[in-house]
Design an enzyme around this catalytic site. Structure first.
Site, short mmCIF file in Angstrom:
data_model
loop_
_atom_site.label_atom_id
_atom_site.label_comp_id
_atom_site.label_asym_id
_atom_site.label_seq_id
_atom_site.Cartn_x
_atom_site.Cartn_y
_atom_site.Cartn_z
N CYS A 15 -6.02 -35.38 73.17
CA CYS A 15 -5.30 -34.81 74.32
C CYS A 15 -4.36 -35.81 75.00
O CYS A 15 -3.56 -35.40 75.84
CB CYS A 15 -6.32 -34.29 75.33
SG CYS A 15 -7.39 -32.99 74.69
N HIS A 42 -6.94 -48.38 74.41
CA HIS A 42 -7.63 -47.86 73.23
C HIS A 42 -9.01 -48.52 73.12
O HIS A 42 -9.12 -49.73 73.03
CB HIS A 42 -6.82 -48.16 71.96
CG HIS A 42 -7.10 -47.23 70.82
ND1 HIS A 42 -8.38 -46.98 70.37
CD2 HIS A 42 -6.28 -46.47 70.05
CE1 HIS A 42 -8.33 -46.11 69.37
NE2 HIS A 42 -7.07 -45.78 69.15
N HIS A 99 2.01 -38.15 93.87
CA HIS A 99 1.47 -37.03 93.09
C HIS A 99 0.64 -37.56 91.92
O HIS A 99 0.99 -38.59 91.32
CB HIS A 99 2.59 -36.14 92.57
CG HIS A 99 3.54 -35.68 93.62
ND1 HIS A 99 3.21 -34.73 94.57
CD2 HIS A 99 4.83 -36.05 93.90
CE1 HIS A 99 4.25 -34.54 95.38
NE2 HIS A 99 5.23 -35.33 94.99
N HIS A 143 -5.19 -35.09 83.42
CA HIS A 143 -5.38 -34.17 82.30
C HIS A 143 -6.47 -33.14 82.61
O HIS A 143 -7.60 -33.49 82.95
CB HIS A 143 -5.77 -34.97 81.05
CG HIS A 143 -6.30 -34.12 79.94
ND1 HIS A 143 -5.63 -33.03 79.44
CD2 HIS A 143 -7.46 -34.21 79.23
CE1 HIS A 143 -6.34 -32.48 78.47
NE2 HIS A 143 -7.45 -33.18 78.33
N HIS A 160 -7.58 -23.73 85.92
CA HIS A 160 -7.97 -22.36 86.27
C HIS A 160 -7.05 -21.33 85.62
O HIS A 160 -7.50 -20.33 85.07
CB HIS A 160 -7.96 -22.19 87.79
CG HIS A 160 -8.36 -20.83 88.25
ND1 HIS A 160 -7.45 -19.80 88.44
CD2 HIS A 160 -9.58 -20.30 88.56
CE1 HIS A 160 -8.08 -18.73 88.85
NE2 HIS A 160 -9.38 -19.00 88.93
N ASN A 187 -7.71 -25.68 79.25
CA ASN A 187 -7.37 -26.99 78.69
C ASN A 187 -6.36 -26.77 77.57
O ASN A 187 -6.71 -26.36 76.47
CB ASN A 187 -8.63 -27.67 78.16
CG ASN A 187 -8.37 -29.04 77.56
OD1 ASN A 187 -7.21 -29.46 77.41
ND2 ASN A 187 -9.41 -29.75 77.21
#
Length: 496
Positions: free
Chosen positions: A224, A303, A387, A391, A420, A424
């Site tokens: 993702c 990573h 802001h 994810h 919502h 995802n």
């Protein structure tokens, strides 16, 4: 009855003390330079013009020295400006909005689960509990092949989903920006779990008849957070290819990855992942600085793949019945927290004001020298960003980051509402969140945006954007027909 002594935090306004400290440290150079400038000005006025003129006349300049000095200044200036990295601008982006026909209400999802897993009621009950606490709404979407009973995840159906999602996003982006296919110099596509031959990037080249010398890349298996990896790759390519346009496409194709088994850890993605995709236009052309929405400031990648637990916490595998799915480990949130700590340690010095960096440094020194049990200081990233786009991987991800970064409900509103409304959507979720902030009319010139994403491997990646101009409330986009009803209250548990 003894008189109650008022607490120090109430009697002395600590909030204002902290604000005063932040203002003092962040403007320390100003406070140091102003007295010096005032002192020099007073001394010049005291000396007077005649004495200043005599001092000037007493100076002797050699023509050769002047020429050499001028050459050195011009040479250093030229080297500086030539070595300065090119700015990367985000001209515009577009998010795919699935049709109403793909909508999957809770009742439909659970009915399908009962029919598909009729021999395993415990797995059905498990999915229901996950869905009740997921934070997803009734309007998330799955591709048509998943609506069949049983699902039909064929290669042809997966290609069909990829074409609809990717081509729709790119078409909308081209309409917004007036970009022509022949103007595209760089193409990067990231899709973690669906990697056909020819690749998705080749599919786009074929559809839009792009130039034969286009630099195309297809990233897979990176989870993702691959969207920000693509942004980082595009930035690096734009540094070495002047006057270029780069298109980044971020998506996840759901059709071939719907798990039809009964392993609980592998049923989680079925409950959370939904259709979605985004296309982003980046440029390094100077003329685009005025029409571009944002400028890319930083990309930081972390990573944790060297650790075995981190490497296996999101793992594609076969279950005992030979059915392929994604196994999400119970240690996922702990590993994500460790990856986030490493990431913010790197990004902190790049973005935090001096006041926060000083407090962090003093706390670190104190823990090393005096007492290792001192509570570590968590920098206030609200001082660095207006802001936050976290994810939308799930409710637990958003809750954990809100707690760790000490964010308010408004700061994570875009992430919660995206989860919502759209679920995802993997690497593209960050762009639905950015679109939400714009649709609410909150994005102003100079605002800074922090995008944070997590992905298999295990990776935590961050991107920092600065708004170039105040964004007008868009009349189109994925939130067009529903932004007025958001934000909505999302209960802890939705009883099904």
């Amino acid at each position: 009855m003894p008189e109650v002594v008022p607490s120090f935090s109430n009697s002395v306004k600590l909030k204002y003390v902290k604000l005063g400290y932040q203002y003092l440290v962040n403007h320390i150079l100003t406070f140091l330079l102003v007295p010096i400038i005032i002192g020099v000005t007073i001394e010049v006025l005291r000396i007077g013009p005649e004495e200043l003129l005599s001092i000037w006349n007493s100076l002797h300049f050699d023509v050769l020295e002047i020429l050499c000095s001028s050459f050195v200044i011009i040479f250093v200036g030229t080297v500086y400006f030539m070595s300065k990295p090119r700015s990367t601008y985000l001209v515009d982006y577009s998010c795919y909005k699935p049709p109403v026909a793909c909508r999957v209400p809770f009742s439909t999802f659970m009915e399908h689960s009962r029919l598909i897993l009729k021999d395993n009621p415990k797995s059905v009950e498990f999915q229901m509990r996950i869905l009740e606490r997921s934070g997803l709404g009734e309007e998330t979407c799955l591709p048509p092949p998943i609506h069949y009973i049983p699902p039909t995840p064929t290669m042809e159906a997966a290609r069909g989903e990829a074409e609809v999602v990717i081509f729709s996003a790119i078409d909308d982006l081209m309409n917004k920006t007036g970009l022509k296919p022949k103007e595209i110099d760089i193409l990067i596509v990231n899709c973690s779990l669906f990697s056909p031959t020819p690749s998705l990037s080749a599919m786009i080249v074929n559809k839009y008849k792009l130039r034969s010398n286009i630099k195309s890349y297809n990233l897979s298996g990176m989870g993702c957070s691959a969207g920000l990896i693509s942004i980082d790759l595009a930035r690096d390519l734009l540094q070495v290819h002047p006057n270029s346009y780069a298109i980044v496409v971020s998506t996840e194709i759901i059709t071939p990855n719907y798990y039809k088994g009964s392993e609980r850890a592998m049923l989680l993605p079925n409950c959370l992942f939904r259709m979605g995709g985004a296309a982003i236009l980046l440029s390094n052309k100077r003329r685009d600085r005025y029409r571009a929405k944002y400028r890319l400031m930083h990309v930081v990648r972390t990573h944790k793949g060297a650790d075995d637990k981190a490497f296996r916490c999101v793992f594609e595998q076969e279950d005992p019945q030979g059915k392929v799915g994604i196994n999400l480990s119970k240690d996922l949130m702990i590993i994500a927290g460790e990856a986030l700590k490493s990431n913010i340690t790197t990004i902190g010095p790049l973005v935090l004001p001096a006041s926060e960096q000083l407090l962090f440094l003093l706390t670190l020194i104190g823990r090393k020298i005096f007492n290792p049990k001192w509570k570590p200081y968590i920098p206030d990233f609200k001082q660095a960003f207006e802001h936050f786009c976290i994810h939308a991987g799930g409710r637990a991800v958003i809750d954990e980051l809100q707690k760790n970064l000490q964010l308010s409900a408004e700061h994570v509103e875009a992430s919660r509402m995206t989860l919502h409304r759209f679920g995802n959507t993997s690497s593209s979720s960050l762009w639905y969140e950015m679109s939400y902030i714009e649709s609410k009319g909150r994005m102003k010139r100079g605002d800074r945006v922090w995008q944070i994403a997590f992905g298999s491997g295990f990776k935590c990646n961050s991107a920092v954007w600065k708004c170039n101009r105040t964004i007008k409330t868009p009349t189109d986009g994925p939130w067009q027909d529903c932004i007025d009803k958001y934000p909505v209250h999302i209960p802890e548990i939705v009883k099904l």
